[in-house]
Design an enzyme around this catalytic site. Structure first.
Site, PDB file in Angstrom:
ATOM      1  N   GLU A  61       0.714  -1.317  -0.042  1.00  0.00           N
ATOM      2  CA  GLU A  61       0.090   0.090  -0.124  1.00  0.00           C
ATOM      3  C   GLU A  61       0.820   1.244  -0.005  1.00  0.00           C
ATOM      4  O   GLU A  61       0.362   2.335  -0.403  1.00  0.00           O
ATOM      5  CB  GLU A  61      -0.967  -0.031   1.326  1.00  0.00           C
ATOM      6  CG  GLU A  61      -2.050  -0.911   1.084  1.00  0.00           C
ATOM      7  CD  GLU A  61      -1.751  -2.144   1.592  1.00  0.00           C
ATOM      8  OE1 GLU A  61      -0.416  -2.638   1.950  1.00  0.00           O
ATOM      9  OE2 GLU A  61      -2.847  -3.170   1.791  1.00  0.00           O
ATOM     10  N   PHE A 123     -11.550  -7.226  13.540  1.00  0.00           N
ATOM     11  CA  PHE A 123     -10.307  -7.875  12.635  1.00  0.00           C
ATOM     12  C   PHE A 123      -9.805  -6.724  11.677  1.00  0.00           C
ATOM     13  O   PHE A 123     -10.794  -6.439  11.085  1.00  0.00           O
ATOM     14  CB  PHE A 123     -10.760  -9.287  12.110  1.00  0.00           C
ATOM     15  CG  PHE A 123      -9.547  -9.710  10.993  1.00  0.00           C
ATOM     16  CD1 PHE A 123      -8.466 -10.278  11.646  1.00  0.00           C
ATOM     17  CD2 PHE A 123      -9.848  -9.674   9.690  1.00  0.00           C
ATOM     18  CE1 PHE A 123      -7.423 -10.392  10.736  1.00  0.00           C
ATOM     19  CE2 PHE A 123      -9.098 -10.157   8.807  1.00  0.00           C
ATOM     20  CZ  PHE A 123      -7.572 -10.424   9.417  1.00  0.00           C
ATOM     21  N   GLN A 124      -8.709  -6.539  11.477  1.00  0.00           N
ATOM     22  CA  GLN A 124      -8.082  -5.517  10.759  1.00  0.00           C
ATOM     23  C   GLN A 124      -8.846  -4.092  10.970  1.00  0.00           C
ATOM     24  O   GLN A 124      -9.044  -3.480  10.014  1.00  0.00           O
ATOM     25  CB  GLN A 124      -8.318  -5.959   9.259  1.00  0.00           C
ATOM     26  CG  GLN A 124      -7.518  -7.129   8.951  1.00  0.00           C
ATOM     27  CD  GLN A 124      -7.220  -7.492   7.285  1.00  0.00           C
ATOM     28  OE1 GLN A 124      -8.401  -7.104   6.595  1.00  0.00           O
ATOM     29  NE2 GLN A 124      -6.112  -8.033   6.913  1.00  0.00           N
ATOM     30  N   LYS A 173     -17.569  -0.598   5.906  1.00  0.00           N
ATOM     31  CA  LYS A 173     -17.997  -1.488   5.112  1.00  0.00           C
ATOM     32  C   LYS A 173     -19.426  -1.352   4.959  1.00  0.00           C
ATOM     33  O   LYS A 173     -20.067  -1.589   3.932  1.00  0.00           O
ATOM     34  CB  LYS A 173     -17.766  -2.917   5.495  1.00  0.00           C
ATOM     35  CG  LYS A 173     -17.886  -4.025   4.383  1.00  0.00           C
ATOM     36  CD  LYS A 173     -17.065  -5.407   4.890  1.00  0.00           C
ATOM     37  CE  LYS A 173     -17.189  -6.396   3.614  1.00  0.00           C
ATOM     38  NZ  LYS A 173     -16.743  -7.681   3.940  1.00  0.00           N
TER      39      LYS A 173
END
Lengths: 594, 173
Positions: A61, A123-124, A173
């Site tokens: 990234e 998570f993440q 999301k």
């Protein structure tokens, strides 16, 4: 979700992911540099279903941001990045900081865990807006899909307006899945952010009087002229010619004034030319346009251009009086200010003091005669400067762009390669990011597929983002990685030699790969020159091959980069070569400077 | 700043109008910590619920060059509408701070605390047989003075708002 070509009414609903892509298209984005992951899958799915936006898959990234910087810097447009949450965002941080320091317009979209999981150590999950707050011009967390289109348009506006910079837009999301209304870019007006681009005329008039009455003037211009657009560079050249005054560029400003122009003194600063630095030191009127008195430029502040009147033109009011107190500050875009300067100079029929100017140029010519960039020419070993000079001669007449990594090779490239136009020189100036050059070259090459793009690199720097060779091969971007391989982190070694008793602590490049085989392993072309007689052939072959190439130029491992103003020293304490190097090159207080 | 090693350190009260949105305060505080500026006091509250604007009052100190730099750095933050240095006004601005002071004690000390509170125009906002909570409004110096006296009379806890400020005269922000 067919919405193109029609006016979208606000009651029409799109998913967040489709809003993102539509907003990007409406902002004129052609290329997105990114890397997928869990929290951006809806956007990647929407990308899959369309053909307008081209996605470039990088291998890390950080490289996505550098590639977007290369694209932005070489086109003047906003670079666009798409990465996932957590590690995707944290990996982008170096690139974002780089863009902030060098004022490069970037919009970086980051995925985020769904809103109901934010703060739960999901998570993440990472606090992306928290982490990127100090390394962006501005950032947003979009928690409601109804704000998404507006925020993206606002983000682009902020990124490119005033002093450009990176903007992060963090999109959870669930917001990407949710349906909401779309608004176009023209329906947005930012609430508070309206940077001043037109200068106060009275200040410009005052500046013109100072400039016209100068006896020993100098133009000191930087990246702000490049960022203002190609017109600003033309106006700068025009105005400098009208005055007949000498002009020096910062590292970021190279190309804003043509290198071949007789009025050009070369780059200034720590590794700038003798004539540029001495002219800065001896000037009576300094006209600084779009530069920020960086410590690499000023050297010892208390002895910086003593006794001179300083005019500072900058779009960012916080650059004024930050490091150096100036006599006259003009807030505005370099292009606008130069336009006004030219108009007023003409209207008032200003003429420089020819006698004084003649004496000033006579002095500058004496400094020029020192030939500060000279180096020991030899047939025995490839001098890095020689390799750059041969590269320079080989690419003359070919439409080209140069990127660099960070270190000695970067300074040699800045010293020896002539830039006649802006936006042709892409380098990490403020942050000094090793690993910048290869991804930036890929981003630049994608924007200019027919041009020659060369990354002048060092063998240590290139290892920091070497994985991007894979990107270069995948997208058939024929970038040329021109490694000046001296088997050392050369600039670190140079400082250790000068300041730390030649104790070369950890600066030797141990266990280097075979760069030719490495290139071949990536599916690229590897070339090597280890003798002076091979240099020209290797460069010619590098240019001829229409594929990504790594050139392993095995250069003198002991060569140092001169001229050099040691940290904490004034411009007139410049060292011209190894014989100038004295034990007390740097005073105690200079040692702590980086 | 290397330019003005001998320059005088000045104390300034700066008012900032910002969008009341998440992260604004963090941005301002991060600016101060990241660039090594002092914060002597910082207060923030929404002042315009319709336009969702908040006003931040910052008391800081530094050389003139640093103060100018602080204002310029604040002004370039995207969600900031206006920055005003109230200490640059011709007349000194009005500064006020509120403190709640809890004093525990009996007998003569308790009576003395109440007497001093009266002199300082502090109000009793909570009372038990062994304690008072006083509310006092004034300048920072007045509050310091009050707290100094109360600390000898059984003050066990104090909470202060930090300084809010506004310019004098008919001129607005």
């Amino acid at each position: 979700m067919e919405t193109e070509g029609r006016v979208v009414m606000s009651d029409q609903k799109l998913t967040g992911a489709d809003i993102v892509l539509k907003a990007l298209r409406d902002q004129g984005v052609e290329l997105i540099f990114g890397y997928p992951g869990g929290a951006v899958l809806p956007i990647y799915d929407a990308l899959f279903k369309q053909n307008d936006l081209r996605h470039i898959l990088v291998r890390h990234e950080q490289a996505a941001v550098h590639a977007a910087e290369g694209y932005a810097r070489s086109t003047g447009k906003v670079g666009c990045v798409l990465v996932t949450s957590g590690p995707g965002a944290t990996n982008a941080v170096t690139g974002l900081t780089d863009a902030l320091m060098d004022s490069i317009p970037i919009v970086c979209l980051t995925g985020q865990v769904p809103t109901h999981l934010i703060g739960n150590d999901a998570f993440q999950e990472a606090d992306t807006t928290g982490i990127t707050r100090p390394c962006t011009k501005h950032n947003y967390l979009v928690k409601d899909v109804r704000n998404l289109a507006r925020v993206i348009h606002e983000g682009f506006y902020v990124a490119r307006s005033g002093r450009p910079g990176p903007v992060v837009i963090d999109i959870p999301k669930d917001v990407q899945f949710a349906e909401g209304p779309y608004v176009g870019p023209h329906e947005i007006r930012h609430k508070s952010y309206r940077p001043q681009v037109k200068p106060e005329l009275a200040k410009v008039e005052e500046a013109i009087e100072l400039i016209a009455n100068a006896k020993r003037p100098i133009f000191y211009t930087g990246g702000g002229v490049v960022n203002s657009g190609p017109l600003a560079s033309k106006l700068l050249t025009q105005f400098v010619h009208m005055t007949g005054y000498p002009c020096t560029n910062t590292l970021m400003g190279l190309g804003a004034f043509p290198a071949s122009d007789p009025l050009f003194l070369g780059m200034l600063g720590m590794h700038g030319t003798y004539e540029a630095n001495l002219a800065m030191h001896g000037c009576d009127v300094m006209i600084c346009i779009g530069a920020r008195f960086d410590d690499r430029v000023t050297g010892k502040i208390s002895e910086f251009a003593p006794g001179s009147k300083k005019i500072h033109v900058d779009i960012d009011p916080s650059s004024i009086n930050k490091n150096v107190a100036v006599d006259l500050a003009i807030i505005g875009d370099a292009g606008h200010v130069l336009e006004d300067m030219i108009r007023i100079w003409k209207a008032r029929q200003k003429r420089p003091d020819q006698a004084a100017l003649k004496a000033w140029w006579a002095q500058i010519e004496l400094w020029r005669k020192r030939d500060c960039l000279r180096y020991q020419k030899t047939d025995r070993i490839i001098k890095p400067q020689y390799a750059i000079e041969r590269l320079r001669d080989a690419i003359r007449g070919i439409d080209h762009y140069i990127t660099t990594e960070v270190g000695q090779h970067q300074m040699w490239a800045a010293q020896f390669l002539p830039f006649e136009q802006p936006n042709r020189w892409l380098t990490s100036g403020g942050l000094g990011t090793m690993g910048y050059g290869l991804p930036a070259a890929i981003g630049c090459q994608l924007a200019h597929p027919e041009s020659l793009v060369v990354d002048v690199a060092g063998e240590a720097s290139i290892m920091m983002n070497i994985q991007e060779m894979s990107t270069a091969v995948q997208y058939r971007t024929p970038v040329k990685v021109f490694i000046l391989n001296n088997q050392y982190m050369g600039m670190v070694r140079q400082w250790q030699e000068l300041l730390h008793g030649s104790r070369y602590s950890e600066s030797y490049s141990e266990a280097l790969p075979d760069f030719v085989k490495l290139a071949e392993a990536f599916g690229a072309v590897g070339l090597r020159a280890s003798k002076v007689s091979e240099v020209d052939d290797v460069i010619a072959e590098m240019i001829r091959v229409k594929q990504p190439v790594i050139v392993d130029m095995c250069v003198d491992p002991k060569e140092n980069c001169f001229p050099m103003i040691p940290g904490g020293r004034a411009h007139n304490d410049i060292l011209l070569g190894p014989s100038d190097t004295t034990e007390d090159a740097t005073p105690e207080e200079g040692m702590v400077l980086v | 700043m290397p330019n003005d090693l001998n320059a005088k350190i000045e104390k300034h009260t700066i008012a900032v109008v910002v969008d009341n949105e998440p992260g604004v305060l963090a941005r301002v505080i991060g600016l101060f910590s990241g660039r090594g500026y002092n914060i002597e006091s910082l207060t923030v509250s929404e002042v315009d619920p319709v336009q969702r604007l908040s006003r931040i009052t910052i008391v800081t100190s530094g050389t003139r060059m640093v103060i100018e730099q602080i204002k310029a750095q604040l002004d370039r933050l995207v969600p900031i509408h206006k920055v005003r240095d109230l200490s640059d006004d011709e007349k000194p601005c009005i500064e006020r701070e509120l403190a709640l002071v809890k004093v525990v004690g009996t007998g003569e000390k308790r009576i003395e605390a109440l007497r001093l509170a009266d002199i300082f125009k502090a109000r009793v906002v909570d009372a038990t047989l062994t304690s008072f909570v006083f509310e006092i409004t004034g300048t920072g110096d007045e509050l310091n003075e009050f707290a100094g006296l109360m600390s000898q009379l059984g003050m066990i806890e104090t909470s202060r708002t930090g300084i809010v400020a506004i310019g004098r005269g008919p001129g607005g922000f």
